[in-house]
Design a protein around this motif. Structure first.
Motif, mmCIF file in Angstrom:
data_model
loop_
_atom_site.group_PDB
_atom_site.id
_atom_site.type_symbol
_atom_site.label_atom_id
_atom_site.label_comp_id
_atom_site.label_asym_id
_atom_site.label_seq_id
_atom_site.Cartn_x
_atom_site.Cartn_y
_atom_site.Cartn_z
ATOM 1 N N ALA A 75 0.843 -1.205 0.000
ATOM 2 C CA ALA A 75 0.000 0.000 0.000
ATOM 3 C C ALA A 75 0.874 1.250 0.000
ATOM 4 O O ALA A 75 2.065 1.192 0.325
ATOM 5 C CB ALA A 75 -0.904 0.009 1.234
ATOM 6 N N ALA A 99 0.489 4.214 -6.633
ATOM 7 C CA ALA A 99 -0.614 3.333 -6.242
ATOM 8 C C ALA A 99 -1.330 2.804 -7.488
ATOM 9 O O ALA A 99 -1.678 1.620 -7.565
ATOM 10 C CB ALA A 99 -1.595 4.088 -5.347
ATOM 11 N N ARG A 104 -2.271 -0.782 -6.039
ATOM 12 C CA ARG A 104 -2.311 -0.950 -4.585
ATOM 13 C C ARG A 104 -3.138 0.176 -3.968
ATOM 14 O O ARG A 104 -3.259 1.248 -4.552
ATOM 15 C CB ARG A 104 -0.891 -0.889 -4.001
ATOM 16 N N PRO A 105 -3.675 -0.048 -2.747
ATOM 17 C CA PRO A 105 -4.464 1.010 -2.103
ATOM 18 C C PRO A 105 -3.634 2.244 -1.744
ATOM 19 O O PRO A 105 -2.424 2.135 -1.503
ATOM 20 C CB PRO A 105 -5.014 0.342 -0.839
ATOM 21 N N ILE A 107 -3.568 5.835 0.753
ATOM 22 C CA ILE A 107 -4.161 6.480 1.933
ATOM 23 C C ILE A 107 -3.462 7.815 2.196
ATOM 24 O O ILE A 107 -2.238 7.896 2.192
ATOM 25 C CB ILE A 107 -4.099 5.541 3.176
ATOM 26 N N LEU A 313 -5.036 1.880 7.059
ATOM 27 C CA LEU A 313 -5.323 0.863 6.042
ATOM 28 C C LEU A 313 -5.896 -0.405 6.679
ATOM 29 O O LEU A 313 -6.816 -1.025 6.147
ATOM 30 C CB LEU A 313 -4.049 0.532 5.261
ATOM 31 N N ASP A 317 -9.566 1.909 5.793
ATOM 32 C CA ASP A 317 -9.608 3.247 5.166
ATOM 33 C C ASP A 317 -8.872 3.216 3.821
ATOM 34 O O ASP A 317 -7.806 2.603 3.706
ATOM 35 C CB ASP A 317 -8.937 4.280 6.071
ATOM 36 N N ARG A 318 -9.443 3.891 2.846
ATOM 37 C CA ARG A 318 -8.830 3.998 1.517
ATOM 38 C C ARG A 318 -9.121 5.379 0.962
ATOM 39 O O ARG A 318 -10.170 5.935 1.233
ATOM 40 C CB ARG A 318 -9.441 2.984 0.520
ATOM 41 N N ASP A 319 -8.205 5.912 0.152
ATOM 42 C CA ASP A 319 -8.514 7.133 -0.583
ATOM 43 C C ASP A 319 -8.495 6.819 -2.066
ATOM 44 O O ASP A 319 -7.813 5.888 -2.511
ATOM 45 C CB ASP A 319 -7.493 8.235 -0.249
#
Ligand code: KG4
Ligand code: ZN
Length: 337
Positions: A75, A99, A104-105, A107, A313, A317-319
């Motif tokens: 991440a 990302a 990948r995530p 944050i 993460l 939580d993710r953005d």
């Protein structure tokens, strides 16, 4: 979980790889101090340009140091607030590209909360504790009830603590960054030479707040008024007396917070945490458990971003790729919902 952290909120360009929010696998911090020195302060335009030049090589160096490849990264965590907008945008854009490219995530991480997470990278700290964050951009007395629950008790109503050191040093032409220079000069001076005033704020509303503009004016424009008889006006004496006044001001607020809350554990962070007078005063305060992270983790760094990012993460939580930046963070209670 291997998280890559990216920090570019001010004048440090930093990338770190941290496993499970704890184990630092690689940590690169490229400082721009030499480029800002001619101006005796951080020039936002120069900062963002340098980040643009450096971010990819710094990332590659961190990856090489860790021995990992891009595929091992689980991440991406990045500082997206608060800070200089142009500088934040560089780190956030890079993080988005990474990302997206690695699938990948992503944050976004609050830089101030991350500073208070930093000591967890080298020790096991129990909550609650009081935080004292002092740097060129922050002056914060806060209460931490968990990794993600910060209550800001006091701050500065004008200049940041480190900024006051930098401005006084700039006025006298002592060098940049001013904090370390003043600290060194003060060692050869007498802090009793000048009695500079504390900030006079309305105590009811500003119990834990500080103000450095009055102190700065006193040192720069009204030096003789505050000189004690028998002490010469040497640069060393000015430095020692200013340092004592600047640090005492914020330590007094912190000790008020200790008395009011009954919390005796204190974590110090930010570049000013290196100050020898601050260390002496806190370490001699009675019944206080004071934690100073190592210098690398006190200053702006990406390990704290990766570390805190991991916990966000893990909660899920993710953005998105629409993640925005913010120069300031509103609200005195910063708790992730
Ligand atoms: O956290 P930091 O490295 O980064 C930014 O704020 O960007 O903090 C830098 C600040 C500068 O204002 C510098 O003058 C101050 O920390 N500083 C010090 C000392 N070393 C650095 N202030 C007082 N005493 C020191 N020994
Ligand atoms: Zn910082």
């Amino acid at each position: 979980m291997n998280v890559v952290g990216i920090e570019s909120s001010c004048d440090e360009c930093s990338v770190a790889l941290v496993a499970d929010g704890k184990r630092i696998q690689a940590h690169q911090v490229a400082t721009q101090i030499d480029f800002h020195r001619p101006y005796s302060g951080v020039v936002p335009e120069i900062a963002s340009r340098k980040h643009t030049e450096w971010i990819l090589p710094v990332y590659r160096q961190a990856l090489a140091e860790s021995g990992l490849t891009g595929a091992d990264i689980d991440a991406v965590a990045v500082t997206n607030r608060p800070g200089l907008i142009g500088s934040l945008v560089v780190g956030v854009s890079f993080a988005k590209a990474l990302a997206f490219g690695l699938d990948r995530p992503l944050i976004g991480v609050d830089h101030v909360l991350a500073h208070l997470y930093a000591p967890q990278l080298e020790t096991e700290l129990r909550y609650p504790f009081l935080g004292l964050l002092l740097s060129g951009g922050h002056t914060i007395v806060c209460r931490m009830d968990s990794i993600l629950d910060m209550q800001i008790l006091g701050t500065t109503i004008d200049d940041a603590c480190g900024e006051a050191f930098d401005k006084v040093a700039k006025f006298f032409g002592w060098g940049y960054p001013g904090g370390a220079v003043i600290d060194r000069m003060a060692a050869a001076g007498d802090e009793r030479a000048f009695s500079f005033p504390d900030a006079s704020l309305h105590k009811g509303e500003h119990r834990y707040d500080v103000s450095y503009s009055g102190l700065k004016t006193a040192v720069v424009n009204q030096l003789e008024r505050f000189r004690n008889p028998g002490y010469p006006s040497t640069p060393q004496n000015i430095a020692a007396s200013f340092q004592k006044a600047a640090i005492d001001m914020v330590v007094r607020r912190l000790l008020l917070a200790v008395a009011d809350s009954g919390i005796r554990r204190v974590v110090v962070g930010g570049g000013v945490a290196a100050n020898s007078y601050l260390r002496r005063s806190l370490c001699s305060a009675r019944d206080l458990e004071v934690v100073f992270p190592s210098p690398l983790l006190c200053a702006d760094n990406a390990a704290m971003i990766a570390g805190l990012g991991y916990h966000l993460l893990r909660r899920g939580d993710r953005d998105g790729l629409d993640l925005d930046v913010a120069a300031r963070v509103s609200g005195f209670r910063r708790v992730y919902p």
